[in-house]
Scaffold this active site. Sequence first.
Site, short mmCIF file in Angstrom:
data_model
loop_
_atom_site.label_atom_id
_atom_site.label_comp_id
_atom_site.label_asym_id
_atom_site.label_seq_id
_atom_site.Cartn_x
_atom_site.Cartn_y
_atom_site.Cartn_z
N LYS A 111 42.87 38.29 27.82
CA LYS A 111 42.34 39.56 27.33
C LYS A 111 43.50 40.52 27.02
O LYS A 111 43.57 41.10 25.93
CB LYS A 111 41.43 40.17 28.41
N VAL A 112 44.40 40.67 27.96
CA VAL A 112 45.55 41.54 27.73
C VAL A 112 46.51 40.89 26.72
O VAL A 112 47.17 41.58 25.94
CB VAL A 112 46.27 41.88 29.06
N GLU A 121 52.26 33.64 27.64
CA GLU A 121 52.09 32.66 28.72
C GLU A 121 50.77 32.98 29.39
O GLU A 121 50.70 33.80 30.31
CB GLU A 121 53.27 32.76 29.71
N CYS A 176 48.46 29.59 37.38
CA CYS A 176 47.96 29.31 36.02
C CYS A 176 47.77 27.82 35.77
O CYS A 176 46.92 27.43 34.98
CB CYS A 176 48.92 29.91 35.01
P1 NAD Z 1 48.21 41.15 35.78
O1 NAD Z 1 46.98 41.90 36.17
O2 NAD Z 1 49.40 41.21 36.64
O3 NAD Z 1 48.54 41.56 34.30
C1 NAD Z 1 49.68 41.06 33.63
C2 NAD Z 1 50.45 42.21 33.05
O4 NAD Z 1 49.66 42.85 32.06
C3 NAD Z 1 50.83 43.28 34.07
O5 NAD Z 1 52.18 43.57 33.96
C4 NAD Z 1 49.94 44.45 33.72
O6 NAD Z 1 50.56 45.68 33.96
C5 NAD Z 1 49.69 44.27 32.26
N1 NAD Z 1 48.40 44.82 31.84
C6 NAD Z 1 47.23 44.74 32.49
N2 NAD Z 1 46.25 45.34 31.79
C7 NAD Z 1 46.82 45.81 30.65
C8 NAD Z 1 46.34 46.53 29.51
N3 NAD Z 1 45.06 46.88 29.39
N4 NAD Z 1 47.23 46.84 28.54
C9 NAD Z 1 48.51 46.51 28.65
N5 NAD Z 1 49.01 45.83 29.70
C10 NAD Z 1 48.20 45.49 30.69
O7 NAD Z 1 47.91 39.61 35.67
P2 NAD Z 1 46.58 38.87 35.29
O8 NAD Z 1 46.27 39.05 33.85
O9 NAD Z 1 45.53 39.09 36.31
O10 NAD Z 1 47.20 37.41 35.54
C11 NAD Z 1 46.42 36.33 35.76
C12 NAD Z 1 46.35 35.50 34.50
O11 NAD Z 1 47.66 35.16 34.09
C13 NAD Z 1 45.63 34.20 34.71
O12 NAD Z 1 44.84 33.93 33.59
C14 NAD Z 1 46.75 33.18 34.79
O13 NAD Z 1 46.38 31.89 34.42
C15 NAD Z 1 47.76 33.78 33.86
N6 NAD Z 1 49.10 33.34 34.20
C16 NAD Z 1 49.76 32.58 33.31
C17 NAD Z 1 51.02 32.10 33.64
C18 NAD Z 1 51.80 31.24 32.69
O14 NAD Z 1 52.99 31.06 32.92
N7 NAD Z 1 51.20 30.73 31.64
C19 NAD Z 1 51.59 32.42 34.87
C20 NAD Z 1 50.88 33.22 35.74
C21 NAD Z 1 49.63 33.69 35.40
#
Ligand code: NAD
Length: 502
Positions: A217-218, A236, A271
Amino acid sequence: MLPPCGKIALTSIISSAFGETERERMAVGAEAAVRELRATYATGKTKSFEWRFSQLKAIQKIVSLHNEEIVEALRSDLQKPEFEAVIHEISAVSASCKLALKELHRWMKPQKVKTSLISFPSSAKIVPEPFGVVLVISAWNFPFLLSLDPVVGAIAAGNAVVLKPSESSPATSSLLAKLVGKYMDASAVKVVEGAVAETTALLEQKWDKILYTGGGKVGRIVLSAAAKHLTPVILELGGKCPVVVDSTVNLKVAARRIIGGKWCANSGQTCIAPDYIITTQDFVPQLVNSLSAQLDKFFGKEPLRSKELSSIVNIHHFNRLLKLLDDNDISKKIVRGGERDQSSLKIAPTIVSGISTDSLLMDEEIFGPILPIITVDKIEECVGVINAKEKPLAAYLFTNDKKLEDKFVGNISSGAMIINDTVLHFFEAGLPFGGVGGSGMGAYHGKFSFDAFSHKKALLKRGFVLDISARYPPYTPGKRRFLRAVIQGNLLDIIRSLSTCW
Ligand code: NAD
């Protein structure tokens, strides 16, 4: 002027700007940070081998001198067991740094390539050059690793960097800000702490590359913000990683490796953790028994009391997972686990068997300690089940059947694949790490990290001899014949057309 430190609280930078809204203040702060980094980058300092080497050494120092503080921050954010903190986060960053330091000289070297008759005589090279000023936005589940690992690549490639850690892992975020500020070159590497508003302010700036780790989503927000400036992006993301278990396997080993990927890494908040299992109906009892027996060994009969089990990151995610578990259709299908403790935010390793593909559990990435099992009549049907969803970040198959393996590899598109194990590809520096389709775009790790943050500039060099007139007007059929033969590399036609092209 920004204070010369690596840590910036955007709100405090322009604190004297009386009358401005919070949002405006953040935007001005973000702008100031980028401006300072651009000024540093323009001096050429970050491009030198010496600068890159010294900054990679600084990251190594952070890792080696502050081991305990990092472990403590990860414990505070996620109840992450020390073992997991050291192996999955600290050692992984250290290994990336070590590899970059060892290979930096080689990676930076322009790569010679052959030229053709078209530009004869000439020489050509691919020159890796930094993009410039880059943004790394990281997630909370491996908050140390996912922050510094991309920064290693960005610095090795000679960029100036802003790192924005996740607000959901505040202890690690503030430790990163402190340590990066202390050890790294503050004029070129900065940590910006904060939440959505700060990230939004950063995303409004023009970056030369963005690497974002987090949910889709983000990810879409990041991509559309980047589109405004035509900034290239690495996303990622996550998704539902399937594990297919064929009945031909060594069940004990398979069960241990599935548990290793699911519950021994952040309690499923990974992830690339197995998100759901696909197997045949008749194999379910054996598989569940085997998983249960191994879970007993690893976490004991009272897993909520186990120190080896991470907690859920916050009450929001805890409640999200409970909503899944307590759904009427799902709760009655729990064959193992289901216990929870709100005071420690822990949920026991939970297996749910016999769920259908349209179950709530199959809607979105679970990202927690719940593992559903889906059954198919024939194991080959797994391909259809997986392909009906978004392309996963990783797909796992346990089998001894080569035909099934070939079908799996040949017909499923995913970021990565492992046959007979889970998650280990993350630690293989020779393999690119990244998603495809719904699980992301671009990749990093090892040399791929250097490449992810480098533009490959094509450099062709010629002298002043042999300036053939065939390429210049007036255009004639003879010149056209000759140039066509040259472009197609057809030697016979070149010789034949030589006499008519002048
Ligand atoms: P999170 O909530 O930490 O968000 C990630 C980043 O996005 C943060 O730095 C946050 O400040 C920013 N963010 C959040 N909302 C935002 C917005 N509206 N606008 C701008 N920036 C915003 O992490 P999350 O999204 O809960 O992470 C979990 C997800 O990440 C899972 O889907 C997981 O699979 C994925 N993930 C992927 C990897 C990979 O390497 N592919 C690794 C870890 C996690």
